[in-house]
Design a protein around this motif. Structure first.
Motif, PDB file in Angstrom:
ATOM      1  N   ALA A  40     -15.505  38.808 -26.067  1.00  0.00           N
ATOM      2  CA  ALA A  40     -16.508  38.187 -27.338  1.00  0.00           C
ATOM      3  C   ALA A  40     -16.933  39.589 -27.996  1.00  0.00           C
ATOM      4  N   ASN A  41     -17.254  40.519 -27.101  1.00  0.00           N
ATOM      5  CA  ASN A  41     -17.523  41.952 -27.780  1.00  0.00           C
ATOM      6  C   ASN A  41     -16.504  42.252 -28.741  1.00  0.00           C
ATOM      7  N   HIS A  42     -15.248  42.260 -28.537  1.00  0.00           N
ATOM      8  CA  HIS A  42     -14.097  42.796 -29.334  1.00  0.00           C
ATOM      9  C   HIS A  42     -14.036  41.981 -30.403  1.00  0.00           C
ATOM     10  N   ALA A  43     -14.167  40.461 -30.260  1.00  0.00           N
ATOM     11  CA  ALA A  43     -14.161  39.563 -31.182  1.00  0.00           C
ATOM     12  C   ALA A  43     -15.132  40.175 -32.207  1.00  0.00           C
ATOM     13  N   LEU A  44     -16.309  40.357 -31.984  1.00  0.00           N
ATOM     14  CA  LEU A  44     -17.411  40.627 -33.017  1.00  0.00           C
ATOM     15  C   LEU A  44     -17.020  41.786 -33.575  1.00  0.00           C
ATOM     16  N   LEU A  45     -16.695  42.947 -33.002  1.00  0.00           N
ATOM     17  CA  LEU A  45     -16.107  43.980 -33.736  1.00  0.00           C
ATOM     18  C   LEU A  45     -14.975  43.871 -34.594  1.00  0.00           C
ATOM     19  N   THR A  46     -13.990  42.965 -34.341  1.00  0.00           N
ATOM     20  CA  THR A  46     -12.944  42.798 -35.092  1.00  0.00           C
ATOM     21  C   THR A  46     -13.523  41.914 -36.434  1.00  0.00           C
ATOM     22  N   ALA A  47     -14.300  41.001 -36.349  1.00  0.00           N
ATOM     23  CA  ALA A  47     -14.787  40.384 -37.300  1.00  0.00           C
ATOM     24  C   ALA A  47     -15.590  41.095 -38.416  1.00  0.00           C
ATOM     25  N   ALA A  48     -16.304  42.313 -37.532  1.00  0.00           N
ATOM     26  CA  ALA A  48     -17.086  43.061 -38.747  1.00  0.00           C
ATOM     27  C   ALA A  48     -16.191  43.918 -39.475  1.00  0.00           C
ATOM     28  N   ARG A 137      -1.891  48.546 -43.111  1.00  0.00           N
ATOM     29  CA  ARG A 137      -2.123  48.701 -41.473  1.00  0.00           C
ATOM     30  C   ARG A 137      -3.363  49.562 -41.191  1.00  0.00           C
ATOM     31  N   PHE A 138      -4.026  50.248 -42.412  1.00  0.00           N
ATOM     32  CA  PHE A 138      -4.979  51.234 -42.028  1.00  0.00           C
ATOM     33  C   PHE A 138      -6.007  50.717 -40.972  1.00  0.00           C
ATOM     34  N   SER A 139      -6.640  49.292 -41.123  1.00  0.00           N
ATOM     35  CA  SER A 139      -7.855  48.969 -40.082  1.00  0.00           C
ATOM     36  C   SER A 139      -7.191  48.809 -38.889  1.00  0.00           C
ATOM     37  N   THR A 140      -6.106  49.508 -38.596  1.00  0.00           N
ATOM     38  CA  THR A 140      -5.403  49.216 -37.015  1.00  0.00           C
ATOM     39  C   THR A 140      -5.119  50.563 -36.431  1.00  0.00           C
ATOM     40  N   LEU A 141      -5.233  51.619 -37.244  1.00  0.00           N
ATOM     41  CA  LEU A 141      -5.161  52.966 -36.975  1.00  0.00           C
ATOM     42  C   LEU A 141      -6.400  53.492 -35.956  1.00  0.00           C
ATOM     43  N   GLY A 142      -5.751  54.247 -34.963  1.00  0.00           N
ATOM     44  CA  GLY A 142      -6.731  55.098 -34.157  1.00  0.00           C
ATOM     45  C   GLY A 142      -7.411  56.159 -34.724  1.00  0.00           C
ATOM     46  N   PRO A 143      -8.307  56.715 -33.933  1.00  0.00           N
ATOM     47  CA  PRO A 143      -9.279  57.713 -34.838  1.00  0.00           C
ATOM     48  C   PRO A 143      -8.322  58.981 -35.314  1.00  0.00           C
ATOM     49  N   GLY A 144      -7.340  59.252 -34.489  1.00  0.00           N
ATOM     50  CA  GLY A 144      -6.650  60.430 -34.961  1.00  0.00           C
ATOM     51  C   GLY A 144      -5.896  60.116 -36.031  1.00  0.00           C
ATOM     52  N   ALA A 170     -12.204  51.911 -47.957  1.00  0.00           N
ATOM     53  CA  ALA A 170     -11.088  51.682 -47.251  1.00  0.00           C
ATOM     54  C   ALA A 170     -10.230  50.892 -47.842  1.00  0.00           C
ATOM     55  N   PRO A 171      -8.751  50.765 -47.600  1.00  0.00           N
ATOM     56  CA  PRO A 171      -7.777  49.925 -48.090  1.00  0.00           C
ATOM     57  C   PRO A 171      -8.222  48.429 -47.894  1.00  0.00           C
ATOM     58  N   ALA A 172      -8.450  47.797 -49.045  1.00  0.00           N
ATOM     59  CA  ALA A 172      -8.903  46.450 -48.909  1.00  0.00           C
ATOM     60  C   ALA A 172     -10.187  46.146 -48.260  1.00  0.00           C
ATOM     61  N   GLY A 173     -10.731  47.106 -48.013  1.00  0.00           N
ATOM     62  CA  GLY A 173     -12.177  47.234 -47.394  1.00  0.00           C
ATOM     63  C   GLY A 173     -12.115  46.833 -46.004  1.00  0.00           C
ATOM     64  N   LEU A 174     -10.986  46.861 -45.248  1.00  0.00           N
ATOM     65  CA  LEU A 174     -10.715  46.626 -43.764  1.00  0.00           C
ATOM     66  C   LEU A 174     -10.995  47.761 -42.905  1.00  0.00           C
ATOM     67  N   ARG A 175     -11.567  47.707 -41.993  1.00  0.00           N
ATOM     68  CA  ARG A 175     -11.796  49.048 -40.995  1.00  0.00           C
ATOM     69  C   ARG A 175     -11.858  48.657 -39.540  1.00  0.00           C
ATOM     70  N   ASN A 176     -12.188  49.767 -38.671  1.00  0.00           N
ATOM     71  CA  ASN A 176     -12.639  49.370 -37.318  1.00  0.00           C
ATOM     72  C   ASN A 176     -13.617  50.439 -36.956  1.00  0.00           C
ATOM     73  N   PRO A 177     -14.031  50.320 -35.806  1.00  0.00           N
ATOM     74  CA  PRO A 177     -15.045  51.083 -35.273  1.00  0.00           C
ATOM     75  C   PRO A 177     -14.897  52.729 -35.272  1.00  0.00           C
ATOM     76  N   PHE A 178     -13.578  52.912 -35.511  1.00  0.00           N
ATOM     77  CA  PHE A 178     -13.266  54.376 -35.630  1.00  0.00           C
ATOM     78  C   PHE A 178     -13.686  55.133 -36.939  1.00  0.00           C
TER      79      PHE A 178
END
Length: 260
Positions: A40-48, A137-144, A170-178
């Motif tokens: 559930a936590n990862h689903a929330l982070l992905t949605a954000a 694929r920018f929003s799938t990148l790791g922190p490095g 961000a490209p297309a406005g999509l990102r992740n917690p990193f």
């Protein structure tokens, strides 16, 4: 160097992870509940990360500050360039209206067209960071990898303009917690928009203009594209049909287009 402070959502996420680990160590039989909490936590982070205007993962500029809004200021932000065909004509249209804009440039494209970059700056606009390659694929990148992509664009654009960008989109406005901890040491602020026109796939000038001007008010940040622009039925980049009308609407509303 900026100091990163995790958002309340990320702090809560860390607590969920720590609680799940503690639960498994103390009572392995609780693994279904722990797995459910983590899912559930990862689903929330992905949605954000899929919501470009969300602030759940960290600060995100979607409107200008109250003082700028009170002054009737708006921002026209222009993404994915510079484009050797479209950008010079966009600059001419902005000049004709006495307007300023912020160009979120792709580092690789800026390096390929340094004269255009210098022209954008010479005409009183600003250039901001839109990543080095604009990878889908920018929003799938790791922190490095994310840090390398943003830092490369920051270096490219600073070398061309003499000023490091202050904002990142961000490209297309999509990102992740990193993303947020990567931006902090680069002293970059995430900026999205108040409304966008989907003008990379919508080539109808009337509907693009309507999306941008519905509820137009001081403090708005509007998004258009000089790079990757959709084409009108006549084959014109849609921004070139929309921008003069948009500038006229802004002026008629008593608003002033400014840079971020």
């Amino acid at each position: 160097m900026g100091s990163w402070q995790p958002s309340p959502t990320l702090k809560a996420s860390a607590i969920v992870h720590a609680g799940a680990l503690a639960s498994l160590l103390l009572e392995p039989g609780t693994w279904p509940a722990a797995a459910g909490a983590l899912a559930a936590n990862h689903a929330l982070l992905t949605a954000a990360g899929l919501l470009p205007r969300s602030t759940l993962l960290g600060p995100n500029l979607t409107r200008l500050p109250a003082a700028a809004a009170a002054r009737g200021e708006v921002v026209i932000s222009i993404d994915d360039g510079p484009d050797p065909e479209v950008t010079p004509r966009v600059l001419d249209q902005l000049d004709a209206a006495g307007a300023h804009a912020s160009f979120f440039c792709i580092g690789q494209r800026a390096t390929a067209h340094p004269g255009l970059v210098r022209d954008i700056i010479a005409r009183g606009h600003t250039i901001e960071n839109h990543s080095e390659h604009h990878w889908k694929r920018f929003s799938t990148l790791g922190p490095g990898a994310m840090a390398r992509e943003i830092s490369a664009a920051q270096a490219s654009l600073a070398a061309l303009t003499g000023r490091p960008p202050r904002y990142f989109r961000a490209p297309a406005g999509l990102r992740n917690p990193f993303l947020d901890p990567v931006l902090a040491p680069l002293e970059l602020q995430l900026a999205s928009w108040t409304r966008r026109a989907y003008d990379t796939r919508n080539g109808d000038p009337a509907s693009v203009l309507a999306r941008l001007t519905k509820g137009l008010a001081g403090g708005d940040i509007l998004l258009l594209h000089d790079g990757n622009a959709a084409r009108t039925p006549a084959g014109e980049a849609v921004i070139l049909e929309v921008l003069p009308a948009l500038l006229a609407r802004i002026r008629a509303a008593g608003l002033t287009p400014v840079c971020l």
